[in-house]
Design a protein around this motif. Structure first.
Motif, mmCIF file in Angstrom:
data_model
loop_
_atom_site.group_PDB
_atom_site.id
_atom_site.type_symbol
_atom_site.label_atom_id
_atom_site.label_comp_id
_atom_site.label_asym_id
_atom_site.label_seq_id
_atom_site.Cartn_x
_atom_site.Cartn_y
_atom_site.Cartn_z
ATOM 1 N N LYS A 2 -1.831 0.704 5.639
ATOM 2 C CA LYS A 2 -1.638 0.122 4.303
ATOM 3 C C LYS A 2 -1.917 1.199 3.255
ATOM 4 O O LYS A 2 -2.901 1.927 3.331
ATOM 5 N N PHE A 4 -1.104 2.203 -1.237
ATOM 6 C CA PHE A 4 -0.609 1.784 -2.552
ATOM 7 C C PHE A 4 0.019 3.003 -3.212
ATOM 8 O O PHE A 4 -0.643 4.012 -3.432
ATOM 9 N N GLU A 15 2.344 -2.022 -2.877
ATOM 10 C CA GLU A 15 1.702 -1.996 -1.563
ATOM 11 C C GLU A 15 2.751 -1.719 -0.487
ATOM 12 O O GLU A 15 3.823 -2.330 -0.475
ATOM 13 N N ASP A 17 3.218 -1.305 3.795
ATOM 14 C CA ASP A 17 2.684 -1.456 5.151
ATOM 15 C C ASP A 17 3.592 -0.691 6.099
ATOM 16 O O ASP A 17 4.776 -1.038 6.262
ATOM 17 N N SER A 137 -4.965 4.940 0.572
ATOM 18 C CA SER A 137 -4.436 4.445 1.833
ATOM 19 C C SER A 137 -5.593 4.249 2.798
ATOM 20 O O SER A 137 -6.710 4.704 2.535
ATOM 21 N N ASN A 333 -7.166 -2.594 -2.436
ATOM 22 C CA ASN A 333 -6.173 -3.416 -3.143
ATOM 23 C C ASN A 333 -6.452 -3.546 -4.640
ATOM 24 O O ASN A 333 -5.688 -4.185 -5.357
#
Length: 355
Positions: A2, A4, A15, A17, A137, A333
């Motif tokens: 994950k 950003f 975001e 993945d 990340s 996040n």
């Protein structure tokens, strides 16, 4: 994995993945434990720099920054895997599970500048979190083990900022070491300023007068041991600086870098003084050119620092037990929120993402 990323300049981070990459060649895969949110990230996010004097802003897209990009150049991570070409001699004191600070200011590795140990000055940079994906990340690839400095027990969250604000201020301070026996004037009491203040003390300096428009940041600087503080918007700011210095001001470090701070910094210097500009806030210089030779002032830029200086800095932090700057941790996040808060001037010290 994950992360950003900046998908569009001036737009909220997106975001992503993706499959966690496996290291190839001499790469090292780290599991990110801390990633500082730096003011330089704002310039990347916004897509450029204000050059002042009505000139077109300096476009980062034109400078080779391609999107989407995972920012984050103040990164600490745990070693998860070494690439197949990493030799025991490459690893040094590093092994799987060790936690290291990532040196991000990587160059081509081949030019005379890089071979002299000054990769941060390379004309074809590959800086992590700027030109290559960085630490916003949960995992990150580092090109070679030499760019990982073993923390040896230092706290990841408070150590992460040494990769940028730490080595940036350390390198700037080294440029004025000959004036450490006099008060140093520093503009900007945010994360960089508080870092510079603590390092100046550890390096044996007399101390600093901190200049900032934000009363909260001036208060934080006073608590961190500043000799004095000054509001640059005060009508008598120049007189205050002279009085609080108690003698000629021989060195100024400008961690803001706008027209107002560089002008006041220039004006407060005595003959033969030195102004080191670090900040990238932007704008154009306003100095009267004849005063530069008349005052015999040196004006020098200082851009981050090299790998050797980063290792020196970590050694200094350990041996002198340098107190960390104030750090606020946030989950990965919250990366976009952290950028917005920094943009609004609401951050004292440093926000560090902890995936």
């Amino acid at each position: 994995m994950k992360s950003f990323k900046v998908a569009d300049f001036k737009a909220p981070l997106k975001e992503f993945d993706e499959v966690t990459p496996q290291p190839s060649g001499t790469q090292v895969l780290i599991k990110v434990k801390a990633a500082g949110v730096c003011h330089s990230d704002l310039h990347i996010w916004e897509g450029g720099y204000d050059l002042g004097h009505g000139r077109k802003p300096l476009s980062l897209k034109d400078r080779g920054i391609n999107l989407p990009l995972t920012m984050g150049h103040e990164t600490v991570g745990e070693i998860a895997a070494f690439g197949p070409d990493v030799k025991p001699t490459d690893q040094g004191d590093l092994k799987l599970g060790d936690v290291g600070l990532v040196y991000p200011w990587i160059g081509c590795g081949k030019c005379a500048t890089c071979l002299a140990g000054d990769e941060n000055m390379c004309l074809t940079p590959r800086s992590l979190g700027v030109y290559c994906d960085g630490g916003y990340s949960d995992h990150m690839l580092v090109p070679h083990p030499r760019y990982l400095l073993n923390l040896k027990g230092l706290d990841p969250a408070t150590t992460a900022p040494y990769a940028c604000s730490g080595v940036t201020t350390y390198s700037a301070l080294k440029k004025i070491e000959q004036h450490f026996d006099t008060p140093i004037v520093m503009f900007g009491a945010g994360g960089l300023g508080l870092m510079a203040l603590s390092l100046l003390k550890a390096m044996g300096g007399k101390g600093a007068i901190m200049v900032d428009i934000d009363a909260r940041k001036r208060e934080a600087a006073e608590k961190a041991g500043a000799l004095a503080t000054v509001d640059p918007k005060a009508p008598d700011a120049l007189e205050q600086l002279a009085k609080k210095a108690g003698g000629p001001i021989r060195a100024v470090i400008d961690l803001v870098g706008n027209a107002a701070t560089t002008q006041l910094g220039f004006d407060c210097l005595t003959k033969g003084g030195k102004l080191v500009i670090v900040g990238l806030f932007g704008g154009g210089a306003t100095w009267a050119l004849p005063l530069i030779p008349i005052k015999a002032v040196t004006i020098q830029g200082s851009y981050v620092g090299n790998l050797r200086e980063t290792q020196e800095l970590l050694d200094l932090v350990r041996t002198k037990k340098v107190p960390p700057i104030p750090v606020t941790t946030a989950p990965l996040n919250r990366a976009n929120d952290a950028l917005v808060q920094l943009q609004q001037g609401a951050v004292v010290g440093r926000t560090v993402l902890t995936p």
